[in-house]
Design a protein around this motif. Structure first.
Motif, PDB file in Angstrom:
ATOM      1  N   ASP A 137       0.846  -1.101  -0.161  1.00  0.00           N
ATOM      2  CA  ASP A 137      -0.030  -0.057  -0.082  1.00  0.00           C
ATOM      3  C   ASP A 137       0.629   1.354   0.154  1.00  0.00           C
ATOM      4  O   ASP A 137       0.666   1.951   0.894  1.00  0.00           O
ATOM      5  CB  ASP A 137      -0.954   0.085   1.268  1.00  0.00           C
ATOM      6  CG  ASP A 137      -0.200  -0.174   2.569  1.00  0.00           C
ATOM      7  OD1 ASP A 137       1.060  -0.417   2.502  1.00  0.00           O
ATOM      8  OD2 ASP A 137      -0.649   0.479   3.551  1.00  0.00           O
ATOM      9  N   TRP A 138       1.676   1.388  -0.870  1.00  0.00           N
ATOM     10  CA  TRP A 138       2.647   2.494  -1.203  1.00  0.00           C
ATOM     11  C   TRP A 138       1.905   3.758  -1.147  1.00  0.00           C
ATOM     12  O   TRP A 138       0.974   3.810  -2.155  1.00  0.00           O
ATOM     13  CB  TRP A 138       3.754   2.021  -2.063  1.00  0.00           C
ATOM     14  CG  TRP A 138       4.376   0.901  -1.812  1.00  0.00           C
ATOM     15  CD1 TRP A 138       4.524  -0.017  -2.635  1.00  0.00           C
ATOM     16  CD2 TRP A 138       5.413   0.596  -0.674  1.00  0.00           C
ATOM     17  NE1 TRP A 138       5.247  -1.160  -2.259  1.00  0.00           N
ATOM     18  CE2 TRP A 138       5.668  -0.554  -0.935  1.00  0.00           C
ATOM     19  CE3 TRP A 138       5.723   1.260   0.223  1.00  0.00           C
ATOM     20  CZ2 TRP A 138       6.668  -1.165   0.154  1.00  0.00           C
ATOM     21  CZ3 TRP A 138       6.718   0.704   1.430  1.00  0.00           C
ATOM     22  CH2 TRP A 138       7.076  -0.446   1.105  1.00  0.00           C
ATOM     23  N   LEU A 139       2.350   4.815  -0.561  1.00  0.00           N
ATOM     24  CA  LEU A 139       1.702   5.926  -0.533  1.00  0.00           C
ATOM     25  C   LEU A 139       2.432   7.048  -1.521  1.00  0.00           C
ATOM     26  O   LEU A 139       2.132   8.168  -1.714  1.00  0.00           O
ATOM     27  CB  LEU A 139       1.730   6.718   0.809  1.00  0.00           C
ATOM     28  CG  LEU A 139       0.643   6.130   1.802  1.00  0.00           C
ATOM     29  CD1 LEU A 139       0.864   6.690   3.114  1.00  0.00           C
ATOM     30  CD2 LEU A 139      -0.986   6.540   1.387  1.00  0.00           C
ATOM     31  N   ASP A 140       3.607   6.687  -1.763  1.00  0.00           N
ATOM     32  CA  ASP A 140       4.595   7.591  -2.357  1.00  0.00           C
ATOM     33  C   ASP A 140       4.074   7.775  -3.960  1.00  0.00           C
ATOM     34  O   ASP A 140       3.381   6.645  -4.628  1.00  0.00           O
ATOM     35  CB  ASP A 140       5.959   6.852  -2.632  1.00  0.00           C
ATOM     36  CG  ASP A 140       6.711   6.462  -1.314  1.00  0.00           C
ATOM     37  OD1 ASP A 140       5.947   5.421  -0.550  1.00  0.00           O
ATOM     38  OD2 ASP A 140       7.602   7.077  -0.614  1.00  0.00           O
ATOM     39  N   LEU A 174      11.232   0.490  -5.802  1.00  0.00           N
ATOM     40  CA  LEU A 174      10.908  -0.474  -4.981  1.00  0.00           C
ATOM     41  C   LEU A 174      10.995  -1.834  -5.333  1.00  0.00           C
ATOM     42  O   LEU A 174      10.211  -2.410  -6.459  1.00  0.00           O
ATOM     43  CB  LEU A 174       9.607  -0.370  -4.430  1.00  0.00           C
ATOM     44  CG  LEU A 174       9.368   1.468  -3.966  1.00  0.00           C
ATOM     45  CD1 LEU A 174       7.760   1.421  -3.223  1.00  0.00           C
ATOM     46  CD2 LEU A 174      10.509   1.842  -2.956  1.00  0.00           C
ATOM     47  N   PRO A 221      10.455  13.813  -2.617  1.00  0.00           N
ATOM     48  CA  PRO A 221       9.380  13.784  -3.382  1.00  0.00           C
ATOM     49  C   PRO A 221       8.758  15.361  -3.519  1.00  0.00           C
ATOM     50  O   PRO A 221       7.671  15.658  -4.273  1.00  0.00           O
ATOM     51  CB  PRO A 221       8.284  13.095  -2.243  1.00  0.00           C
ATOM     52  CG  PRO A 221       9.338  12.338  -1.515  1.00  0.00           C
ATOM     53  CD  PRO A 221      10.445  13.171  -1.301  1.00  0.00           C
ATOM     54  N   SER A 260       1.689   3.119   3.654  1.00  0.00           N
ATOM     55  CA  SER A 260       3.047   3.081   4.133  1.00  0.00           C
ATOM     56  C   SER A 260       3.783   3.994   3.137  1.00  0.00           C
ATOM     57  O   SER A 260       3.465   4.081   1.773  1.00  0.00           O
ATOM     58  CB  SER A 260       3.443   1.458   3.736  1.00  0.00           C
ATOM     59  OG  SER A 260       2.532   0.641   4.333  1.00  0.00           O
ATOM     60  N   TRP A 261       4.641   4.695   3.498  1.00  0.00           N
ATOM     61  CA  TRP A 261       5.764   5.368   2.781  1.00  0.00           C
ATOM     62  C   TRP A 261       6.988   4.531   2.701  1.00  0.00           C
ATOM     63  O   TRP A 261       7.434   4.066   3.675  1.00  0.00           O
ATOM     64  CB  TRP A 261       5.878   6.818   3.467  1.00  0.00           C
ATOM     65  CG  TRP A 261       4.944   7.518   3.422  1.00  0.00           C
ATOM     66  CD1 TRP A 261       3.995   7.929   4.570  1.00  0.00           C
ATOM     67  CD2 TRP A 261       4.343   8.479   2.478  1.00  0.00           C
ATOM     68  NE1 TRP A 261       3.311   8.893   4.292  1.00  0.00           N
ATOM     69  CE2 TRP A 261       3.320   9.502   3.057  1.00  0.00           C
ATOM     70  CE3 TRP A 261       4.820   8.811   1.072  1.00  0.00           C
ATOM     71  CZ2 TRP A 261       2.684  10.233   2.042  1.00  0.00           C
ATOM     72  CZ3 TRP A 261       4.161   9.883   0.300  1.00  0.00           C
ATOM     73  CH2 TRP A 261       3.138  10.561   0.794  1.00  0.00           C
ATOM     74  N   ALA A 262       7.465   4.498   1.264  1.00  0.00           N
ATOM     75  CA  ALA A 262       8.810   3.871   1.342  1.00  0.00           C
ATOM     76  C   ALA A 262       9.851   4.967   1.647  1.00  0.00           C
ATOM     77  O   ALA A 262      10.859   4.971   2.146  1.00  0.00           O
ATOM     78  CB  ALA A 262       8.882   3.582  -0.193  1.00  0.00           C
ATOM     79  N   LEU A 263       9.570   6.459   1.348  1.00  0.00           N
ATOM     80  CA  LEU A 263      10.327   7.404   1.758  1.00  0.00           C
ATOM     81  C   LEU A 263       9.341   8.559   2.066  1.00  0.00           C
ATOM     82  O   LEU A 263       8.744   9.033   1.212  1.00  0.00           O
ATOM     83  CB  LEU A 263      11.024   7.864   0.477  1.00  0.00           C
ATOM     84  CG  LEU A 263      12.255   8.979   0.810  1.00  0.00           C
ATOM     85  CD1 LEU A 263      13.322   8.244   1.525  1.00  0.00           C
ATOM     86  CD2 LEU A 263      12.673   9.616  -0.203  1.00  0.00           C
ATOM     87  N   GLU A 264       9.184   8.798   3.443  1.00  0.00           N
ATOM     88  CA  GLU A 264       8.626   9.880   3.839  1.00  0.00           C
ATOM     89  C   GLU A 264       8.615  11.241   3.507  1.00  0.00           C
ATOM     90  O   GLU A 264       9.625  11.591   3.414  1.00  0.00           O
ATOM     91  CB  GLU A 264       8.437   9.830   5.439  1.00  0.00           C
ATOM     92  CG  GLU A 264       7.080  10.279   6.101  1.00  0.00           C
ATOM     93  CD  GLU A 264       6.966  10.135   7.620  1.00  0.00           C
ATOM     94  OE1 GLU A 264       7.202  10.865   8.360  1.00  0.00           O
ATOM     95  OE2 GLU A 264       6.519   8.928   7.885  1.00  0.00           O
ATOM     96  N   PRO A 265       7.714  12.000   2.798  1.00  0.00           N
ATOM     97  CA  PRO A 265       7.991  13.148   2.278  1.00  0.00           C
ATOM     98  C   PRO A 265       8.009  14.490   3.541  1.00  0.00           C
ATOM     99  O   PRO A 265       7.926  14.009   4.565  1.00  0.00           O
ATOM    100  CB  PRO A 265       6.992  13.411   1.264  1.00  0.00           C
ATOM    101  CG  PRO A 265       5.740  12.878   2.277  1.00  0.00           C
ATOM    102  CD  PRO A 265       6.226  11.637   2.867  1.00  0.00           C
ATOM    103  N   LEU A 266       8.465  15.511   2.890  1.00  0.00           N
ATOM    104  CA  LEU A 266       8.510  16.722   3.806  1.00  0.00           C
ATOM    105  C   LEU A 266       9.502  16.686   4.960  1.00  0.00           C
ATOM    106  O   LEU A 266       9.513  17.282   5.947  1.00  0.00           O
ATOM    107  CB  LEU A 266       7.196  16.928   4.474  1.00  0.00           C
ATOM    108  CG  LEU A 266       5.853  17.140   3.577  1.00  0.00           C
ATOM    109  CD1 LEU A 266       4.619  17.083   4.255  1.00  0.00           C
ATOM    110  CD2 LEU A 266       6.203  18.323   2.644  1.00  0.00           C
TER     111      LEU A 266
END
Lengths: 604, 584
Positions: free
Chosen positions: A309-312, A339, A392, B368-374
């Motif tokens: 469930d990636w949010l990126d 990924l 990002p 889920s974040w692979a790389l959390e932004p901000l």
């Protein structure tokens, strides 16, 4: 002391340099934009650079009214058209007496007719004649309860006391259980609007290349079963139904929610139950979704439970067996990281690695380029990104660097070939294998195919703003032979697909581009010609033509057969692909379209 | 792009296309195919989803619905045939990507397809090959595995599904699954678009300057304090606004003590009817118990820039509109449209949560974040870019905030023993930005200070040295400026712009001969720089060499006809020449 020391003059002069100088130092990146915007301005119909674009807009209004007339219940009253037609209006008959059936099966009948010289007596005359002709056209499709039509003006030229246009006509008439599609080219002659009259009038219409398709079973071949498949899933009302515009007003671009909507799909059997499943990429802040197919064809959504469930911000994904263990692993291209997600069976997926491969990533394509028995990954990079930034908060398509020159840009981002070294380790081998060659273009998509039948996979890369690449695989090293093979296709490449469309056993290639009606109109103008070099005109005209079909000649070269095959008009195309829609053994072509549809009525 | 953000279409409403291939030529069947939706189509994949022997289609779109499942309704049975082949590599990669299958049909024709992974735009279709057969039978099946090895397979008949395993030579039949399908035509119905929204920001945002006034026109202090603050924008002519103020009034016992409210009227600011006095009357009628005032155009403009920077889509400012400010004076929630009291209380309680929780709370779904932004102050930097053009003062403040965030990140990493990689590059870019911004604002001393920090971080940064030199020159600190240019030229003697800039400074320092040498060197390096020619003209003029000075000015104007300063210099020079002639 020299008399030229009147201090104020020199001081001011010297100081007046300062602000400009500072600006030039601090904004180096933006200086490249001039040229590109100069060219793009020429494409922009909202800028009335050319008189004919004003005429185009007005003629377009007339055509819209006429198209609207087609959609009204029949018979149509001739008065409906009188305001747009010259009193002496003449038009070729809309229905031909002699047509050739070029294809027929259980699903479709296709007929064609070219234009015989129509004797004057048989031509339609005036508004009544036109209405009568329409009556005959629609009269053949009994029970029609829904009509959709579009008259697209794509070329315009001024003549004495008026102007001429080429118009693409498409009419769809649907009845219960049947449908018919009518396509034709109209060559229209117009008189200029009279003083105080906003509308030009049609004097004459010559009709060419009439083609009709009648569906024989069901009104359309495909039916939209979306709600029955997805309707019971959690995301359906809240994530499937609203468009990206809903989210770009609510989720910040700073977490990767952007207006472009460039998010892909991957089909594969995620859970190994023999039914294929669907992985859906989405924008930053919205989770990607995994729809697992059930026996009844509907789906359940399991991205969170299975760890996908990636949010990126995610652009594309591929299902691949990366470790030859018999299940499908998943590779997801997110804005910041690629990924690698390992299928661990019932416990779901584990993130085995993630790394920064390219800036502004788009399509992924996998192949075993070195024939060592495992799958390697090719990832397309679009813009080069802004200097010194990572992460990002940098956007897609918002590249800090504009394409230069517009029709042959060579300042985009690099693509990457990642070699599979086992244990989910990947090594960037782009430069060592020769894929660093011509690798600074704005790449949207790529596809592997052994086009030269020598047993190893070759790679075609579709690039926006210019020429594409065809990398021939020579024992694991690559050479860009796009020019020699005549497949550069200098245009706005959006995607590429391989397939044997003529069943000669060799793989042909279809490249989707941008068909721009405005680009076609403007670039064929005399005034555009006067303002640009011949070479530039050719290139820019070519850029607006549309999609390209390359026939594989079998000798290492290709022929552009797009126009005779009739497959250029893919509008503002994105994905394109071969698929045999009607099981007749011939690979059909499908194209997705449209850039930005908003809730307004007009279009830039 | 700007117009698209504002809501115009661009190549919008375009329908997807389909072309039917008959014998190698194509006919547009977009309409009758049922594939021609006018969604902004992006990805498209094909798979025999329902297992009925034809290819179905999934589309992903930009507009809603974001997904469509399009079922192929090709009549089953009849003359039409197909076969479906899944390939499995043993020596080759197990997915058999790159394998090619050639089917030879009874009529001698052949069909060729390859197993692919990734084709089209952002699309992966099924890797199970689907062959349409028309009415023909199958004479032979040949596979060429990746690498070129050829293998014939027996046992493939029309209408069947098979697994072809490398090295076995015989197709394995995939048993048909009896499936009770629950699919039916069911076009989705996207919801009506609405702009109303309660937006929790993914990180609290430093507020821009908010200038408000009292109803008497005096400056209004925006309350800052221990409690969250709701700034509510409303107008007397807006019924939902008045109703909302009424609901706040009725809930005052619940609200007071938990948060403050400031109701700012926008009456008189737009083209709508309404004046502050109307607003005042309504407030009196309500006996409104919270703080009130009137908004200013400046305030609304800054809010507009703030929202434009945060969101790709621009939403027009419509009242009621509210901002929830946390006790640290940072913006936490934006509310477009009316705000119910319960939602207000919930939003206020959010302000008590740590910043790290906001990101998850700001999202509509878990994930889920692979790389959390901000991380690393990116948000403040973005805001600074957004404000730069219209409000440089604000842009500078956001850069300072970004620097502060970076400092605390540095402190955190240091205390946790993490690597500081990337931070100094980041500080460099933030401080350079800030220095440039200050110099544009005329805050020269501050600009010099920021450049100093940049140079501390990177002593051989010619750009910073040069720019600082220019600012120092503007401040009149010629000696220091000169040292900068000397350093720049030690780093890169071949930079013509540095020579020119130094030359200009030397002119200010009344050293025309040395200035002339700099311009001469600049022109040696790049003969076509208008600036260097103009400088050369001034230097020569100062040295009394009028004729070559005039030539230099003329050359400068030839290169840059719009340079008024040089034109003025030329006029002065000509006056001087004239005077000299008269004197003679």
């Amino acid at each position: 002391m020299s008399p030229l020391y009147p201090r104020p003059l020199l001081l001011c002069a010297a100081l007046s340099l300062l602000p400009g100088f500072l600006d030039a130092q601090d904004q180096g990146a933006s200086s490249t934009q001039g040229l590109a915007s100069e060219l793009t301005d020429k494409f922009d119909p909202s800028k009335d650079t050319f008189e004919t674009e004003v005429l185009n807009e007005r003629a377009g209004n007339v055509l819209k009214e006429i198209a609207h007339g087609f959609e009204l219940p029949h018979p149509i009253d001739g008065d409906r058209f009188r305001a747009f037609l010259d009193p002496g209006f003449r038009c070729d008959p809309l229905v031909r007496s002699e047509v050739e059936v070029v294809f027929e099966d259980d699903s479709f009948t296709v007929t064609r007719s070219s234009r015989p010289e129509t004797p004057d007596a048989q031509r339609l005359q005036g508004a009544e004649g036109f209405a009568e002709g329409l009556g005959r056209l629609f009269g053949r499709w009994e029970g029609t309860n829904h009509v959709r039509s579009k008259l697209k003006l794509w070329r315009i030229e001024q003549i004495d006391a008026g102007f001429e246009t080429e118009v693409l006509v498409q009419i769809l008439a649907q009845a219960e259980g049947r449908a018919a599609q009518h396509s034709a080219s109209w060559h229209c002659t117009w008189s200029l609007p009279a003083a105080g009259d906003p509308l030009p009038r049609l004097i004459d219409v010559r009709i060419e290349d009439v083609e009709e398709v009648v569906s024989r079973a069901g009104s359309t071949l495909f039916s939209d079963c979306t709600a029955s498949v997805l309707g019971k899933t959690g995301p359906y009302p809240s994530q499937v139904l609203p468009g990206i515009n809903h989210w770009t007003a609510r989720l910040s671009n700073q977490i990767g929610m952007q207006m472009f909507g460039h998010h892909g799909l991957a089909v594969g059997d995620a859970d190994g139950d023999g039914l294929e499943d669907l992985y859906v990429c989405d924008g930053g802040g919205l989770p990607n979704r995994l729809y697992l197919q059930q026996e009844d064809g509907t789906v359940v959504e399991r991205a969170r439970q299975l760890g996908l469930d990636w949010l990126d911000l995610s652009t594309s994904a591929l299902w691949l067996d990366l470790d030859q263990d018999g299940d499908q692993d998943l590779v997801v291209s997110t804005l910041a990281r690629l990924l690698i997600c390992v299928n661990e069976g019932s416990t779901g997926f584990r993130l085995a690695g993630s790394f920064r491969a390219v800036t502004e990533p788009y399509s992924l394509a996998a192949a075993d380029y070195d024939l060592d028995g495992d799958l390697d990954l090719f990832l397309c990079g679009y813009g080069a990104g802004a200097e010194g930034t990572e992460g990002p908060h940098r956007g897609l398509g918002d590249s800090a660097v504009s394409p230069v020159p517009y029709h042959d840009a060579n300042n985009g981002g690099a693509n990457a070939l990642l070699r599979n070294d086992g244990d989910f380790e990947f090594v960037d081998v782009t430069d060592p294998v020769g894929l660093g060659q011509n690798n600074s273009r704005f790449s949207f998509a790529a596809a592997w195919e052994d086009f030269d039948d020598d047993g190893d996979p070759d790679l075609y890369v579709a690039n926006d703003f210019g020429r594409n690449n065809l990398y021939e695989n020579r024992g694991g090293k690559f050479v860009d032979i796009a020019e020699e093979a005549a497949v550069q296709d200098i245009a706005s490449g959006m995607s590429v697909a391989w397939g044997d469309y003529d069943r000669d056993g060799r793989m042909d290639c279809y490249v989707s581009n941008m068909f721009s009606a405005a680009g076609n109109r403007v670039t064929y103008q005399r005034r555009f010609a006067e303002s640009s070099s011949e070479d530039t005109i050719d290139k820019v005209q070519r850029m607006a033509r549309g999609n390209t079909l390359f026939h594989n000649a079998g000798d290492g070269t290709f022929h552009d057969v797009s126009e005779e095959a009739g497959v250029t008009m893919g509008r503002w195309a994105w994905s394109s692909g071969f698929a045999d829609l009607n099981n007749d053994g011939w690979q059909d072509l499908v194209v997705t379209n449209g850039y930005f549809t908003n809730e307004d009525s007009g279009d830039l | 792009m700007r117009m698209v953000r504002d809501g115009l279409s661009w190549s919008g409403h375009e329908r997807n296309c389909a072309f039917l291939n008959h014998g190698g030529t194509f006919t547009a069947i977009s309409g009758v195919s049922g594939l021609d939706f006018d969604d902004d189509g992006r990805s498209q994949v094909f798979v025999d989803w329902d297992g009925d022997g034809d290819l179905d289609c999934w589309n992903a779109n930009r507009t809603g619905p974001r997904l469509r499942f399009l079922r192929n309704d090709l009549p089953a049975g009849g003359a039409r045939g197909f076969c479906s082949l899944e390939l499995r590599g043993t020596r080759s990669n197990r997915d058999a990507i790159g394998a090619r299958v050639e089917l030879e049909l009874e009529d001698g024709s052949r069909s060729v397809q390859s197993v692919q992974a990734g084709s089209g735009f952002l699309s992966q279709s099924s890797r199970i090959l689907h062959f349409g057969l028309g009415a023909e039978g199958i004479r032979a099946v040949r596979v060429r595995w990746p690498g070129g090895e050829r293998e014939a397979f027996s046992g493939v008949s029309p209408g069947g599904r098979y697994l072809l395993v490398e090295g076995t030579g015989r197709a394995q039949v995939r048993a048909a699954r009896p499936r009770a399908l629950a699919l039916a035509p069911s076009p989705p119905e996207p919801p009506r678009a609405s702009d109303a929204a309660r937006i929790v920001l993914p990180l609290p945002v430093e507020l821009p300057r908010l200038e408000a006034r009292t109803f008497d026109g005096d400056p209004l202090e925006i309350p800052q304090g221990k409690r969250p603050l709701l700034i509510n924008f409303w107008a007397s002519w807006c019924a939902p606004c008045v109703a909302e103020l009424g609901s706040f009034t009725r809930a005052q016992d619940q609200l007071q003590g938990r948060l403050d409210i400031l109701a700012l009227s926008v009456d008189g600011l737009g083209a709508d009817a309404g004046e502050p006095a109307d607003a005042q009357r309504i407030l009196e009628g309500l006996d409104f118990p919270f703080a009130t005032g009137v908004a200013t155009v400046d305030l609304l403009e800054r809010l507009e820039v703030l929202q434009e920077t945060l969101f790709d889509r621009r939403v027009p400012f419509v009242v009621p509109f509210s901002l929830l400010i946390d006790p640290d004076s940072r913006l936490a929630v934006i509310v477009r449209g009316p705000l119910a009291v319960e939602a207000l209380l919930e939003s206020a309680s959010l302000c008590a949560e740590p910043d790290g929780e906001r990101l998850a709370r700001s999202l509509p779904f878990p994930g889920s974040w692979a790389l959390e932004p901000l991380q690393n102050g990116g948000l403040s930097q973005a805001l600074s870019e957004g404000f730069r053009e219209r409000f440089p003062d604000e842009a500078a403040r956001y850069l300072l905030a970004a620097l502060e965030e970076m400092e605390s990140e540095k402190a955190r990493r240091t205390s946790e023993g993490e690597s500081l990689r990337g931070l100094s590059a980041r500080e460099l870019s933030l401080r350079s930005d800030l220095a440039g911004l200050y110099s544009g604002m005329g805050e020269l001393a501050r600009s010099v200070e920021q450049y100093e920090r940049v140079i501390d971080l990177q002593p051989l940064n010619p750009k910073a040295l040069k720019n600082q030199g220019l600012v120092l020159a503007s401040l009149g600190d010629f000696e220091r400026a000169a040292l900068n240019f000397e350093r720049v030229l030690r780093i890169d003697e071949r930079d013509p712009s540095a020579h020119s800039a130094y030359g200009n400074l030397l002119l200010l320092m009344r050293k025309p001969e040395r200035a002339r040498q700099r311009f001469a060197r600049a022109l040696e390096l790049d003969p076509d720089t208008a600036d260097a020619h103009a400088g050369m003209g001034r230097a020569l003029g100062a040295l009394g060499r009028y004729a070559p000075a005039r030539a230099a000015f003329l050359r400068a104007l030839e290169l840059d006809p719009g340079d008024e300063a040089t034109r003025a210099s030329l006029a002065t020079l000509e006056r001087l020449q004239q005077r000299a002639k008269e004197r003679r």
